[in-house]
Design an enzyme around this catalytic site. Structure first.
Site, short mmCIF file in Angstrom:
data_model
loop_
_atom_site.label_atom_id
_atom_site.label_comp_id
_atom_site.label_asym_id
_atom_site.label_seq_id
_atom_site.Cartn_x
_atom_site.Cartn_y
_atom_site.Cartn_z
CB SER A 23 96.59 33.64 -14.93
OG SER A 23 95.85 33.98 -16.09
CE LYS A 47 95.63 37.79 -20.78
NZ LYS A 47 95.71 38.69 -19.62
CB ALA A 72 96.09 48.32 -18.69
CB CYS A 131 90.94 41.53 -14.56
SG CYS A 131 91.76 42.69 -15.68
CE LYS A 166 96.03 35.97 -9.97
NZ LYS A 166 96.88 35.78 -11.14
CG ASN A 193 94.64 39.79 -10.76
OD1 ASN A 193 95.51 40.42 -11.36
ND2 ASN A 193 93.70 39.11 -11.39
N GLY A 218 105.09 42.09 -9.57
CA GLY A 218 106.53 42.07 -9.33
C GLY A 218 106.90 42.39 -7.90
N GLY A 245 102.34 36.98 -6.16
CA GLY A 245 102.60 38.42 -6.10
C GLY A 245 104.06 38.69 -5.77
N GLY A 267 104.95 34.83 -12.04
CA GLY A 267 104.65 35.39 -13.36
C GLY A 267 105.71 36.39 -13.78
#
Ligand code: RRO
Length: 306
Positions: A23, A47, A72, A131, A166, A193, A218, A245, A267
């Protein structure tokens, strides 16, 4: 068609390939998700979308750091009313499972968005309870076991499609929250996340992101995410886990399978590379399995625990 070595079932979904779009990256439009499928993804996650539209935070919303990104964005999305049309269009373009990521500010709101997403054609839902930098939603729910239980339970009572939850890595005991989600009826867990982070500009002496803090993704976070998957699998043997992740190579993906993930999400590597990163990773996993004389990804899931 996917090769049978790489195809798998997770929470009732059939994937030709073990990598899903995570996402938040290229998950806005039907066309961008189609490009990711063409690049070799087995499923896509949109998203995160909410009941009301949100414009998100002012720029800068993303900063590149060593081996990762800190973002952010602030949950920008057009709201489920408008996004439902994109879900319908995606279903005409994409044959692979479409997982719609949703969030709300109460259990009831999560359930309303869930119902609308499924009515528009979502094959599954991913509840964003993680989030790291928006108040009253995200990890404020995912870090609170009672709230998390209520959200998952309410959504599960509303929809029939598989529900992925998640999780946030920004907690002391991820296994406790994972088992809370499972007790509430989660069909699968996505772990994890982004990690709460900050970047500071030495010239201006100020934080770089407009929101000051954000979420690190990343390669910089890969081994933290991997540890989260390992911890969950060690205590919860039966719930499917989607590892997420910092995965950018086939070796990273295999590490997540060995830790206990049944599938992975990618991602940030798409932002650094291209959607074709999925094909490269698929080929690498297939070669690895052949070399080990294995017939399916399933055979290595959780193997590092034995
Ligand atoms: O939109 C964001 O700022 C965001 C979200 Br919803 C999330 O789940 N994780 C993240 O790092 N950023």
């Amino acid at each position: 068609m996917g090769s049978s070595t790489l195809s798998l079932q997770i929470a009732g979904l059939s994937l030709d390939y073990p990598g899903m779009l995570a996402s938040g990256v290229l998950g806005y439009s039907a066309e961008s998700m189609f490009r990711v499928i063409e690049g070799g993804a087995g499923a896509v996650v949109t998203k995160s979308v909410s009941l009301q539209p949100r414009c998100g935070y002012a720029n800068p919303t993303v900063v590149q750091v060593k081996s990762g990104l800190i973002n952010a964005m602030g949950l920008p999305n057009p709201g489920i009313q408008v996004y439902a049309e994109e879900i319908r269009r995606s279903k005409t373009l994409i044959r692979q499972p479409l997982i719609v990521s949703i969030f709300g500010y109460s259990a009831e709101e999560y359930a309303v968005v869930a119902g609308k997403a499924v009515a528009a054609g979502a094959d599954a839902l991913e509840l964003n309870v993680s989030c790291p930098h928006v108040k009253q939603t995200g990890s404020e729910i995912g870090q609170n076991a009672a709230l998390l239980f209520e959200v998952v339970k309410t959504v599960k009572a509303t929809v029939k499609v598989p529900v992925f939850v998640k999780l946030s890595p920004n907690v002391t005991d991820i296994v406790h929250l994972a088992s809370t989600a499972v007790d509430a009826g989660a069909d699968a867990l996505t772990a994890v996340n982004t990690l709460r982070a900050i970047a500071i500009n030495v010239e201006t002496t100020r934080p770089i992101l407009n929101n000051i803090k954000g979420g690190l993704s990343g390669p910089a976070m890969k081994n933290v995410a991997l540890r989260c998957v390992y911890d969950i699998r060690e205590k919860l043997a039966n719930i499917p886990i989607v590892g997420c992740g910092g995965i950018s190579s086939w070796q990273d993906a295999v590490e997540f399978f060995l830790a206990g993930a049944s599938a992975v999400q990618i991602g940030t590597a798409i932002a650094f590379d291209s959607p074709k990163v999925f094909q490269t990773i698929n080929q690498g996993i297939e070669t690895y399995l052949k070399k080990k004389h294995l017939r399916s990804v399933n055979e290595i899931v959780g193997l590092s625990h034995h």
